[in-house]
Design a protein around this motif. Structure first.
Motif, PDB file in Angstrom:
ATOM      1  N   ALA A  65       0.808  -1.219   0.000  1.00  0.00           N
ATOM      2  CA  ALA A  65       0.000   0.000   0.000  1.00  0.00           C
ATOM      3  C   ALA A  65       0.840   1.268   0.000  1.00  0.00           C
ATOM      4  CB  ALA A  65      -0.932  -0.002   1.212  1.00  0.00           C
ATOM      5  N   ALA A  66       2.117   1.170   0.367  1.00  0.00           N
ATOM      6  CA  ALA A  66       3.008   2.329   0.429  1.00  0.00           C
ATOM      7  C   ALA A  66       4.392   1.902  -0.046  1.00  0.00           C
ATOM      8  CB  ALA A  66       3.075   2.868   1.857  1.00  0.00           C
ATOM      9  N   PRO A  67       5.212   2.831  -0.527  1.00  0.00           N
ATOM     10  CA  PRO A  67       6.574   2.477  -0.954  1.00  0.00           C
ATOM     11  C   PRO A  67       7.357   1.844   0.188  1.00  0.00           C
ATOM     12  CG  PRO A  67       6.006   4.720  -1.616  1.00  0.00           C
ATOM     13  CD  PRO A  67       4.925   4.274  -0.687  1.00  0.00           C
ATOM     14  N   GLN A  68       8.203   0.889  -0.173  1.00  0.00           N
ATOM     15  CA  GLN A  68       9.008   0.182   0.817  1.00  0.00           C
ATOM     16  C   GLN A  68      10.454   0.092   0.342  1.00  0.00           C
ATOM     17  OE1 GLN A  68       7.894  -0.678   3.735  1.00  0.00           O
ATOM     18  NE2 GLN A  68       5.673  -0.516   3.418  1.00  0.00           N
ATOM     19  N   ILE A  69      11.366   0.033   1.308  1.00  0.00           N
ATOM     20  CA  ILE A  69      12.778  -0.148   0.995  1.00  0.00           C
ATOM     21  C   ILE A  69      13.095  -1.638   1.035  1.00  0.00           C
ATOM     22  CG2 ILE A  69      15.142   0.393   1.679  1.00  0.00           C
ATOM     23  CD1 ILE A  69      13.860   2.802   3.257  1.00  0.00           C
ATOM     24  N   LEU A  70      13.669  -2.145  -0.053  1.00  0.00           N
ATOM     25  CA  LEU A  70      14.062  -3.550  -0.114  1.00  0.00           C
ATOM     26  C   LEU A  70      15.558  -3.665   0.147  1.00  0.00           C
ATOM     27  CD1 LEU A  70      13.377  -6.526  -0.799  1.00  0.00           C
ATOM     28  CD2 LEU A  70      13.977  -5.983  -3.174  1.00  0.00           C
ATOM     29  N   VAL A 134      16.905  -0.528  -2.396  1.00  0.00           N
ATOM     30  CA  VAL A 134      16.116  -0.062  -3.531  1.00  0.00           C
ATOM     31  C   VAL A 134      14.695   0.185  -3.045  1.00  0.00           C
ATOM     32  CG1 VAL A 134      15.468  -2.372  -4.301  1.00  0.00           C
ATOM     33  CG2 VAL A 134      15.562  -0.511  -5.959  1.00  0.00           C
ATOM     34  N   VAL A 135      14.053   1.193  -3.580  1.00  0.00           N
ATOM     35  CA  VAL A 135      12.686   1.534  -3.201  1.00  0.00           C
ATOM     36  C   VAL A 135      11.707   0.835  -4.130  1.00  0.00           C
ATOM     37  CG1 VAL A 135      10.994   3.382  -2.886  1.00  0.00           C
ATOM     38  CG2 VAL A 135      13.398   3.769  -2.294  1.00  0.00           C
TER      39      VAL A 135
END
Length: 202
Positions: A65-70, A134-135
């Protein structure tokens, strides 16, 4: 939408989050669907990074549901013989529950630990790999994790099976075959559909 374009547009907005999380010793899991014993595995192999399926490649969907950092990738699978040094991690567009265009690819070098046996009597391993930060933008995506056959201890012999899980959630997991053609991922033991086992974190 191209994932790499999204990365650039989100880079400034996520800079503070990246800086803050860099000092944290604890990884945060933001998507999780682990292996559920005794589900079987599905062959997922490419000839090389960015290459063609060899002979089949598996995909499953995820939604955020929202951007995440991998920064962390975990997955479960089988390696009947030999060993594999490198795997391909790729993201794809999710086009109404079909695998769309590839949007991101990287090589990962996981460590593995045995965690159990599946319904075919094969040892299941938990794989853990770190990635360059990475986002991942919000939205619906498909992911593929596949053995890079060019780094296998037995080049030319497809080995890695991506372990399944239930209950099913979201869109179907797909198996790409030569052609190309796509079919549902199905369990070798009971013939019913499986999802695939993986986890993302930062």
């Amino acid at each position: 939408m191209n994932l790499n374009t999204c990365f650039r547009s989100l880079r400034a907005a996520m800079a503070v989050a990246l800086a803050c999380s860099a000092g944290s010793a604890l990884a945060v899991t933001w998507y999780s669907q682990p292996w559920t014993p005794p589900r079987a595995s599905t062959l997922s192999v490419v000839a090389n990074i960015g290459g063609v399926p060899f002979p089949t490649k598996a995909y499953d969907d995820f939604v955020i549901a929202a951007p995440q950092i991998l920064r962390k990738v975990e997955f479960w699978g089988t390696l009947p013989v030999g060993s594999v040094v490198r795997f391909e991690l790729s993201f794809y567009q999710n086009l109404n529950c079909k695998v769309g265009a590839r949007t991101y690819t990287t090589a990962i070098y996981p460590q593995k630990t045995p965690v159990g046996m599946d319904c075919q009597g094969r040892t299941v391993y938990h794989f853990l790999a770190n990635t360059s930060p990475v986002v991942v933008p919000a939205g619906k995506w498909y992911v593929s994790i596949a053995e890079d056959d060019s780094t296998s201890s037995i080049v030319g012999l497809a080995q890695f099976g991506w372990s399944g899980r239930r209950p099913l959630t979201g869109c179907p997991a797909w198996l790409e075959k030569p052609g190309p053609a796509f079919d549902y991922v199905k369990d070798a033991c009971d013939g019913n559909r499986n999802d695939l086992a993986f986890l993302f974190g930062n």
